[in-house]
Design a protein around this motif. Structure first.
Motif, PDB file in Angstrom:
ATOM      1  N   UNK A 237      49.388  71.413  -9.759  1.00 39.11           N
ATOM      2  CA  UNK A 237      49.066  71.993 -11.062  1.00 39.11           C
ATOM      3  C   UNK A 237      47.559  72.009 -11.296  1.00 39.11           C
ATOM      4  N   UNK A 238      46.858  70.980 -10.822  1.00 33.58           N
ATOM      5  CA  UNK A 238      45.395  70.963 -10.966  1.00 33.58           C
ATOM      6  C   UNK A 238      44.770  72.079 -10.140  1.00 33.58           C
ATOM      7  N   UNK A 239      45.253  72.279  -8.914  1.00 34.03           N
ATOM      8  CA  UNK A 239      44.691  73.321  -8.042  1.00 34.03           C
ATOM      9  C   UNK A 239      44.850  74.695  -8.673  1.00 34.03           C
ATOM     10  N   UNK A 240      45.995  74.947  -9.267  1.00 33.42           N
ATOM     11  CA  UNK A 240      46.217  76.243  -9.914  1.00 33.42           C
ATOM     12  C   UNK A 240      45.371  76.355 -11.184  1.00 33.42           C
TER      13      UNK A 240
ATOM     14  N   UNK B 108      43.829  80.201 -14.999  1.00 31.62           N
ATOM     15  CA  UNK B 108      44.807  81.246 -15.356  1.00 31.62           C
ATOM     16  C   UNK B 108      45.134  81.240 -16.838  1.00 31.62           C
ATOM     17  N   UNK B 109      45.550  82.410 -17.337  1.00 34.20           N
ATOM     18  CA  UNK B 109      46.150  82.479 -18.666  1.00 34.20           C
ATOM     19  C   UNK B 109      47.645  82.203 -18.580  1.00 34.20           C
ATOM     20  N   UNK B 110      48.245  82.608 -17.458  1.00 31.93           N
ATOM     21  CA  UNK B 110      49.685  82.434 -17.284  1.00 31.93           C
ATOM     22  C   UNK B 110      49.983  82.232 -15.807  1.00 31.93           C
ATOM     23  N   UNK B 111      50.888  81.313 -15.512  1.00 27.25           N
ATOM     24  CA  UNK B 111      51.355  81.059 -14.152  1.00 27.25           C
ATOM     25  C   UNK B 111      52.819  81.452 -14.071  1.00 27.25           C
ATOM     26  N   UNK B 112      53.159  82.223 -13.054  1.00 26.96           N
ATOM     27  CA  UNK B 112      54.562  82.590 -12.833  1.00 26.96           C
ATOM     28  C   UNK B 112      55.076  81.902 -11.579  1.00 26.96           C
ATOM     29  N   UNK B 113      56.189  81.202 -11.692  1.00 25.69           N
ATOM     30  CA  UNK B 113      56.821  80.515 -10.560  1.00 25.69           C
ATOM     31  C   UNK B 113      58.021  81.349 -10.131  1.00 25.69           C
ATOM     32  N   UNK B 114      57.964  81.852  -8.899  1.00 29.15           N
ATOM     33  CA  UNK B 114      59.013  82.770  -8.450  1.00 29.15           C
ATOM     34  C   UNK B 114      60.306  82.054  -8.105  1.00 29.15           C
ATOM     35  N   UNK B 115      60.227  80.773  -7.739  1.00 28.57           N
ATOM     36  CA  UNK B 115      61.436  80.037  -7.372  1.00 28.57           C
ATOM     37  C   UNK B 115      61.230  78.564  -7.706  1.00 28.57           C
ATOM     38  N   UNK B 116      61.806  78.143  -8.818  1.00 25.43           N
ATOM     39  CA  UNK B 116      61.587  76.784  -9.314  1.00 25.43           C
ATOM     40  C   UNK B 116      62.436  75.752  -8.581  1.00 25.43           C
TER      41      UNK B 116
ATOM     42  N   UNK C 284      56.664  72.292 -14.040  1.00 27.38           N
ATOM     43  CA  UNK C 284      56.300  73.010 -15.253  1.00 27.38           C
ATOM     44  C   UNK C 284      55.690  72.034 -16.240  1.00 27.38           C
ATOM     45  N   UNK C 285      54.381  72.218 -16.503  1.00 22.11           N
ATOM     46  CA  UNK C 285      53.680  71.463 -17.535  1.00 22.11           C
ATOM     47  C   UNK C 285      53.799  69.948 -17.357  1.00 22.11           C
TER      48      UNK C 285
ATOM     49  N   UNK D 145      64.990  70.019 -12.270  1.00 18.84           N
ATOM     50  CA  UNK D 145      64.502  71.390 -12.346  1.00 18.84           C
ATOM     51  C   UNK D 145      65.041  72.099 -13.588  1.00 18.84           C
ATOM     52  N   UNK D 146      66.249  71.781 -13.977  1.00 22.87           N
ATOM     53  CA  UNK D 146      66.787  72.343 -15.225  1.00 22.87           C
ATOM     54  C   UNK D 146      65.927  71.914 -16.406  1.00 22.87           C
ATOM     55  N   UNK D 147      65.510  70.653 -16.418  1.00 22.35           N
ATOM     56  CA  UNK D 147      64.647  70.173 -17.505  1.00 22.35           C
ATOM     57  C   UNK D 147      63.292  70.884 -17.453  1.00 22.35           C
ATOM     58  N   UNK D 148      62.777  71.094 -16.250  1.00 27.45           N
ATOM     59  CA  UNK D 148      61.517  71.837 -16.113  1.00 27.45           C
ATOM     60  C   UNK D 148      61.683  73.265 -16.615  1.00 27.45           C
TER      61      UNK D 148
END
Length: 876
Positions: free
Chosen positions: A94-97, A102-110, A122-123, A160-163
């Motif tokens: 998360x720090x590297x990203x 970014x204004x927004x990060x999209x995760x294609x496969x959580x 996530x966060x 992952x559901x909680x994320x």
């Protein structure tokens, strides 16, 4: 808006499944339709074998520098939050990203990371940046007794559901999928957007000849018209229900058809499916099972089936049904979950648990031609409703709405652009300071988070984490031009390549490209890894540079450029791993190619050189982004060699060339005169003097030249021959002749290892330069001679034509008499004042040469590209 797409879904095992294909197609659609938005892609360096393919997929769509490979420390596959390394990897990712601002990060496969080194969160560390996640389905959540039997995976999945619940935005791949998230997870509808899905551009109708059709069917054991389905063998795919329903078809209809399943069944599952078929009265050849089917065959099978049946009980979208429709199949399917959205026709749907209804609909699809034609007509209307561009635009629209909902506006100027401005108003200056403060704040927050984890940790883990954190930091860093001087810094043989390396390295240090820091580097041959050549750099006496006096390890980062200026042919293949790692991280790798003579004419060179050159070129064709030659002629030779020998690549190899400089005084010239220099120079002035410059070796033409002058002396032609150059290889017999010749220091002079200062004086008293070389990369002595107004006789080879044009007297032929006749003809022209004048020959200073090289690297003034030899079907 700056959007960062985390594409680990294209790196993990998911890359081989539908999630990987969806992730890549959506990302490309977002990039194509981004408009004024700034899109970046973030990749995990723990999947090194996937990076080049992903870069290739976005070539021409996204600047390569926008694909960032972040570093993570290695960790044990799923240990969860009880392992320091796992938790640290989450924070570090998360720090590297966040370093990309970014204004927004999209995760294609959580839902990755249980069986591999994917890290998605996530966060957890960065609570400020908006996070969007693609939601494919909630099948394991809704069926835990079937899918969550492993205790470790169950814990992983629920985390992952909680994320997922913490995400600011969910991109659902169907309306039904979004409704499930609302209903089952209690996520607010306004945080969910249905972006739908689409098929790959490969899935279109292609004309099949009868021969192609028979060959296709033969490969898969199909002997009759067939009903088709696709899906892995698991309960929700309902393949068993389809077999039982197919068995309910009238006997006559079954005998006319086969049921063909693309299901990649294990041997146990194959046995179960065949046993089920037999129990329900199907003959041995009524059911055909297939393993993996490539896309080309899958398209042809969709197209040639009589009917495609999709009996699934639960789908996030139902892509196979859309693929089949796009390929011209008549499609019926289950009236369950998202499938009706795809097929879009009520009378093409059946209750997947009512096997009699399924059988009746199959019978209608096979027997009622009018109904079948209406299904085909429906597909033609339905398929265009789904396109990746539309899906990408829906995703972008959802991103914009999420930004608006959180009260955020697009930044007026990217932080990179602000840092690049030469002069900036106060507002920009403030933003620079703010950005730097933000980076420092992020760094301190990360260090605090890691050092306060109440988990066991080793010193090795801390060191590894510190190393990757440093490599991920981006703010305030100037890109480096890493210039290889590996041979020159060990021994300066004062040969042509060393002169070029010294001159260009000096010019790059004296006047670095704007916005770049030039660092000299050398290969540490003990480990085949590069170090800074700091000690050698100080020898240029260019003043303090603020670098260590020690040759530390190279600290490279995305955006840097490596320039293989020196010729390190024997070691580059052994260092291939280092170069491959640099390219994965986004460092551009360029090499200078001086010539291809050791592979074109290996007999001209010592066995060692001839042996190392082919693997050197092969490695270059694999690890380089671009190869820069010292002439157009060499570039043409290189292209021909690549056509015959080049490695398979996922991206094209750029080819360029530049011309060398010729102002000796600016190449850090050597100085000093021998004691007998005055006598030699007086002797050279006494009669017409022809000078040859270059190491005495087979390709330089010394053997023919010396024989020609012996013939001239026999004919009483009163001329001098001066050879400037050390004894090389493969000329032992010639060396003995030269050393023992009766005219030594009378009409023949051999000056070995002389200084640049002495060479200048030799040029001044000579009458003509003789360039008899059979092959060259450039021909620098021609330029140096032209600077002095010295006429030139040169062999007619392409590179000399390129460099000298009409400003020299060309000769042909390989015999002594050929050259002797050419010299006598030149002497006649010279006496008449009609010899070609070299004074008009164009040439560059080393500064101009260096600037031309810089334009190739930094302004894309490439000569061309070597097209990939990898078949298109093998590319991502």
């Amino acid at each position: 808006m700056r959007i960062v797409l985390d594409l680990q879904g294209c790196q993990s095992v998911s890359r081989l499944r539908g999630i990987g294909r969806y992730s890549l197609a959506l990302a490309k659609a977002i990039v194509r339709n981004a408009g004024n938005h700034e899109v970046w892609i973030a990749l995990n360096d723990l999947f090194p074998g996937t990076v080049e393919g992903i870069r290739a997929s976005f070539e021409g769509l996204l600047p390569d520098e926008r694909i960032v490979v972040y570093s993570l420390p290695r960790f044990s596959v799923y240990q969860g939050d009880s392992d320091w390394r796992n938790v640290a990897a989450v924070f570090i990712r998360e720090h590297a990203i966040a370093e990309l601002e970014p204004d927004l990060v999209h995760i294609s496969s959580l839902f990755e990371g249980y069986v591999d080194e994917s890290i998605s969160s996530v966060k957890t560390f960065d609570q400020d940046t908006l996070v969007a996640v693609t939601l494919y389905d909630l099948i394991p959540f809704l069926n835990p007794e079937k899918y969550l039997t492993d205790v470790g995976f169950k814990k992983h999945y629920y985390s992952k559901i909680e994320a997922l619940k913490r995400a600011d935005l969910l991109l659902a791949i169907s309306g039904y999928c979004g409704e499930e998230a609302v209903r089952e997870l209690g996520i607010a509808q306004e945080r969910i957007a249905n972006i739908s899905s689409a098929v790959s551009e490969n899935f279109v109708i292609h004309a099949l000849t009868d021969v192609e059709r028979r060959a296709l069917h033969g490969r898969y054991g199909i002997t009759r018209p067939f009903v088709m389905t696709t899906g892995i063998v698991e309960p929700r795919k309902n393949l068993e229900g389809l077999i039982v329903a197919y068995a309910k078809l009238p006997s006559k209809l079954r005998k006319q058809h086969q049921l063909f399943m693309v299901c990649q069944a294990t041997e146990i599952n194959r046995t179960k499916l065949f046993d089920l078929a037999a129990e329900n009265g199907l003959a041995q050849d009524d059911l055909v099972l297939s393993g993996y089917v490539n896309d080309a065959d899958l398209v042809a099978l969709y197209q040639s089936c009589e009917l495609f049946v999709f009996p699934s009980l639960h789908e996030g979208f139902g892509l196979p049904a859309l693929e089949a429709m796009a390929c011209g199949a008549a499609v019926i399917g289950s009236a369950a979950t998202s499938i009706p959205e795809v097929i879009g026709r009520d009378d093409a749907m059946f209750n997947p648990l009512d096997l009699k209804q399924m059988a009746d609909m199959m019978q209608r699809g096979l027997s009622d031609n009018e109904y079948r034609q209406s299904l085909l007509a429906n597909a033609a209307v339905q398929v265009p409703k789904f396109s990746w561009d539309a899906t990408g635009r829906r995703a972008l629209d959802a991103f914009e709405k999420a930004m608006a909902a959180h009260g955020r506006r697009d930044r007026p100027i990217g932080i990179d652009a602000a840092l690049a401005l030469p002069t900036a108003p106060d507002a920009i200056a403030d933003s620079r300071f703010s950005a730097l403060s933000s980076a420092e704040s992020r760094y301190r927050k990360l260090v605090t988070a890691l050092t306060t984890l109440n988990l066991p940790v080793s010193d090795a883990d801390l060191i590894a984490s510190a190393d990757v954190i440093a490599s991920n930091q981006r703010t305030g860093r100037m890109p480096q031009l890493l210039v290889d001087v590996s041979v020159l810094c060990e021994i300066d043989a004062k040969s042509g390549i060393q002169r070029v390396t010294r001159a260009i390295a000096r010019k790059l240090l004296e006047l670095p490209p704007s916005g770049w820091e030039v660092r000299l580097v050398r290969l540490d041959r003990s480990v085949m890894v590069y170090r800074y050549a700091n000690k050698f750099m100080h020898e240029f006496n260019l003043g303090p540079r603020g670098v260590s006096d020690e040759d530390d390890w190279v600290d490279s980062a995305q955006g840097d450029v490596f320039l293989g200026l020196d010729l390190v042919a024997d070691c580059v293949p052994a260092a291939e791993g280092w170069f491959a790692a640099q390219r994965r991280r986004g460092i551009k790798v360029y090499f200078i190619v001086y010539d291809l003579l050791p592979v074109a004419q290996p007999e001209w060179f010592p066995g060692f050189i001839a042996a190392v050159f082919p693997p050197w070129l092969t490695t270059l064709s694999t690890v380089a982004d671009g190869l820069i030659c010292i002439s157009r002629a060499v570039a043409d030779d290189l292209r021909a060699w690549l056509d015959a020998n080049g490695s398979e690549r996922l991206r094209d190899l750029k080819l360029g060339y530049f011309h060398l400089g010729a102002d000796i005084e600016n190449s850090q010239p050597s100085i000093g005169l021998p004691d007998n220099s005055a006598e030699v120079l007086t002797a050279l002035r006494s009669r017409p003097t022809f000078v040859m410059v270059g190491t005495v070796e087979p390709r330089k033409g010394h053997l023919q030249a010396f024989a020609a002058f012996e013939q001239l002396w026999t004919e009483n032609v009163d001329v001098n021959l001066v050879i400037v150059g050390k004894a090389g290889w493969g000329v032992d017999d010639l060396v003995k002749r030269l050393e023992a010749h009766v005219d030594q220091n009378e009409r023949f002079f051999w000056l070995q290892g002389i200084s640049d200062e002495y060479l200048e004086k030799i040029y001044e008293v000579s009458s003509c330069l003789l360039a008899a070389s059979l092959g060259e990369g450039f021909g620098l002595p021609l330029i140096e001679a032209a600077q002095k107004g010295l006429p030139i006789i040169a062999r007619d080879i392409p590179v000399f034509r390129e460099v000298a044009g009409d400003h020299v007297f060309f000769f042909t032929g390989n015999h002594a008499n050929d050259l002797a006749s050419a010299i006598k003809a030149w002497v006649v022209l010279q006496k008449e004042g009609r010899e070609p004048a070299s004074t008009g020959m164009p040439w560059m200073t080393w500064q101009e040469s260096t600037e031309q090289l810089e334009r190739v690297m930094f302004e894309a003034e490439w000569y061309g590209r070597w097209i990939n030899s990898l078949p298109a079907a093998a590319k991502p």
